[in-house]
Motif scaffolding. Sequence first.
Motif, PDB file in Angstrom:
ATOM      1  N   GLU A  21       0.833  -1.212   0.000  1.00 44.13           N
ATOM      2  CA  GLU A  21       0.000   0.000   0.000  1.00 44.13           C
ATOM      3  C   GLU A  21       0.864   1.257   0.000  1.00 44.13           C
ATOM      4  O   GLU A  21       0.598   2.201  -0.747  1.00 44.13           O
ATOM      5  N   GLN A  22       1.911   1.283   0.799  1.00 42.94           N
ATOM      6  CA  GLN A  22       2.802   2.444   0.836  1.00 42.94           C
ATOM      7  C   GLN A  22       3.500   2.651  -0.506  1.00 42.94           C
ATOM      8  O   GLN A  22       3.651   3.772  -0.972  1.00 42.94           O
ATOM      9  N   LYS A  23       3.927   1.564  -1.140  1.00 43.42           N
ATOM     10  CA  LYS A  23       4.589   1.683  -2.447  1.00 43.42           C
ATOM     11  C   LYS A  23       3.613   2.168  -3.512  1.00 43.42           C
ATOM     12  O   LYS A  23       3.977   2.963  -4.376  1.00 43.42           O
ATOM     13  N   LEU A  24       2.367   1.709  -3.463  1.00 42.85           N
ATOM     14  CA  LEU A  24       1.357   2.202  -4.400  1.00 42.85           C
ATOM     15  C   LEU A  24       1.185   3.711  -4.231  1.00 42.85           C
ATOM     16  O   LEU A  24       1.146   4.459  -5.209  1.00 42.85           O
ATOM     17  N   ARG A  25       1.073   4.160  -2.992  1.00 41.44           N
ATOM     18  CA  ARG A  25       0.903   5.598  -2.713  1.00 41.44           C
ATOM     19  C   ARG A  25       2.110   6.409  -3.178  1.00 41.44           C
ATOM     20  O   ARG A  25       1.959   7.535  -3.648  1.00 41.44           O
ATOM     21  N   PRO A  29       0.227   8.624  -8.697  1.00 41.94           N
ATOM     22  CA  PRO A  29      -0.546   9.767  -8.190  1.00 41.94           C
ATOM     23  C   PRO A  29      -1.972   9.357  -7.807  1.00 41.94           C
ATOM     24  O   PRO A  29      -2.621   8.585  -8.508  1.00 41.94           O
ATOM     25  N   ALA A  30      -2.417   9.879  -6.678  1.00 37.66           N
ATOM     26  CA  ALA A  30      -3.776   9.604  -6.211  1.00 37.66           C
ATOM     27  C   ALA A  30      -4.754  10.529  -6.924  1.00 37.66           C
ATOM     28  O   ALA A  30      -4.542  11.730  -7.005  1.00 37.66           O
ATOM     29  N   LEU A  31      -5.815   9.946  -7.476  1.00 38.72           N
ATOM     30  CA  LEU A  31      -6.895  10.733  -8.076  1.00 38.72           C
ATOM     31  C   LEU A  31      -7.907  11.114  -7.006  1.00 38.72           C
ATOM     32  O   LEU A  31      -8.516  12.162  -7.065  1.00 38.72           O
ATOM     33  N   SER A  32      -8.096  10.230  -6.041  1.00 39.13           N
ATOM     34  CA  SER A  32      -8.940  10.523  -4.884  1.00 39.13           C
ATOM     35  C   SER A  32      -8.609   9.526  -3.786  1.00 39.13           C
ATOM     36  O   SER A  32      -8.065   8.459  -4.039  1.00 39.13           O
ATOM     37  N   ALA A  33      -8.960   9.908  -2.576  1.00 37.22           N
ATOM     38  CA  ALA A  33      -8.694   9.023  -1.445  1.00 37.22           C
ATOM     39  C   ALA A  33      -9.808   9.187  -0.425  1.00 37.22           C
ATOM     40  O   ALA A  33     -10.305  10.284  -0.205  1.00 37.22           O
ATOM     41  N   ALA A  34     -10.214   8.090   0.134  1.00 39.86           N
ATOM     42  CA  ALA A  34     -11.213   8.080   1.200  1.00 39.86           C
ATOM     43  C   ALA A  34     -10.771   7.003   2.189  1.00 39.86           C
ATOM     44  O   ALA A  34      -9.797   6.300   1.952  1.00 39.86           O
ATOM     45  N   SER A  35     -11.503   6.874   3.254  1.00 44.48           N
ATOM     46  CA  SER A  35     -11.169   5.851   4.235  1.00 44.48           C
ATOM     47  C   SER A  35     -11.216   4.472   3.576  1.00 44.48           C
ATOM     48  O   SER A  35     -12.243   4.066   3.051  1.00 44.48           O
ATOM     49  N   GLN A  36     -10.092   3.796   3.556  1.00 42.71           N
ATOM     50  CA  GLN A  36      -9.929   2.442   3.043  1.00 42.71           C
ATOM     51  C   GLN A  36     -10.110   2.301   1.532  1.00 42.71           C
ATOM     52  O   GLN A  36     -10.101   1.191   1.011  1.00 42.71           O
ATOM     53  N   VAL A  37     -10.283   3.413   0.798  1.00 43.48           N
ATOM     54  CA  VAL A  37     -10.398   3.354  -0.668  1.00 43.48           C
ATOM     55  C   VAL A  37      -9.506   4.440  -1.265  1.00 43.48           C
ATOM     56  O   VAL A  37      -9.558   5.589  -0.867  1.00 43.48           O
ATOM     57  N   LEU A  38      -8.706   4.035  -2.237  1.00 43.64           N
ATOM     58  CA  LEU A  38      -7.785   4.938  -2.896  1.00 43.64           C
ATOM     59  C   LEU A  38      -7.940   4.736  -4.402  1.00 43.64           C
ATOM     60  O   LEU A  38      -8.011   3.597  -4.861  1.00 43.64           O
ATOM     61  N   VAL A  39      -8.034   5.811  -5.154  1.00 44.24           N
ATOM     62  CA  VAL A  39      -8.073   5.703  -6.612  1.00 44.24           C
ATOM     63  C   VAL A  39      -6.770   6.303  -7.131  1.00 44.24           C
ATOM     64  O   VAL A  39      -6.466   7.466  -6.856  1.00 44.24           O
ATOM     65  N   LEU A  45      -3.743   3.485 -16.090  1.00 40.03           N
ATOM     66  CA  LEU A  45      -5.201   3.439 -15.959  1.00 40.03           C
ATOM     67  C   LEU A  45      -5.622   3.886 -14.560  1.00 40.03           C
ATOM     68  O   LEU A  45      -4.856   3.751 -13.616  1.00 40.03           O
ATOM     69  N   PRO A  46      -6.856   4.380 -14.416  1.00 40.72           N
ATOM     70  CA  PRO A  46      -7.354   4.619 -13.061  1.00 40.72           C
ATOM     71  C   PRO A  46      -7.661   3.280 -12.387  1.00 40.72           C
ATOM     72  O   PRO A  46      -8.350   2.436 -12.957  1.00 40.72           O
ATOM     73  N   VAL A  47      -7.109   3.090 -11.195  1.00 38.02           N
ATOM     74  CA  VAL A  47      -7.243   1.832 -10.465  1.00 38.02           C
ATOM     75  C   VAL A  47      -7.779   2.137  -9.067  1.00 38.02           C
ATOM     76  O   VAL A  47      -7.210   2.963  -8.357  1.00 38.02           O
ATOM     77  N   ARG A  48      -8.856   1.466  -8.693  1.00 40.12           N
ATOM     78  CA  ARG A  48      -9.378   1.612  -7.330  1.00 40.12           C
ATOM     79  C   ARG A  48      -8.728   0.551  -6.455  1.00 40.12           C
ATOM     80  O   ARG A  48      -8.745  -0.636  -6.766  1.00 40.12           O
ATOM     81  N   VAL A  49      -8.144   1.000  -5.347  1.00 36.53           N
ATOM     82  CA  VAL A  49      -7.503   0.109  -4.388  1.00 36.53           C
ATOM     83  C   VAL A  49      -8.325   0.169  -3.106  1.00 36.53           C
ATOM     84  O   VAL A  49      -8.500   1.234  -2.526  1.00 36.53           O
TER      85      VAL A  49
END
Length: 111
Positions: A21-25, A29-39, A45-49
């Motif tokens: 998760e830290q390496k992904l961040r 670049p983050a398009l959006s972030a919320a509690s427990q969900v990161l785009v 491509l846009p990827v939801r994590v």
Amino acid sequence: MISLTGVIRPTDEVAVLHVVEQKLRRHFPALSAASQVLVLQAWGLPVRVTEQLARLRLDVVVGDQDEAATFRDTVGAELRGWSGSGSGSLRVDWTEDVLPAVAPATLGETA
């Protein structure tokens, strides 16, 4: 269009998920972030994590089977590289669904 879902699970130590998760961040670049969900804008491509109990879930939409295979191979190689750095090992299970084609609506057309 194909909807791909990859579930990343540790094969030994759960702490490896935090490393991933830290390496992904850090790498994408983050398009959006919320509690427990990161785009993220990742691998082109846009990827939801989504952070789930003892696993991470990746959701992405690709154009066709070739793009799906390339995405799976690319992500798998990247994750193997990250987990090969002594942080533990991972397994990724992929599922895919073919999305129905949707014709664009014509102006003035009623359903």
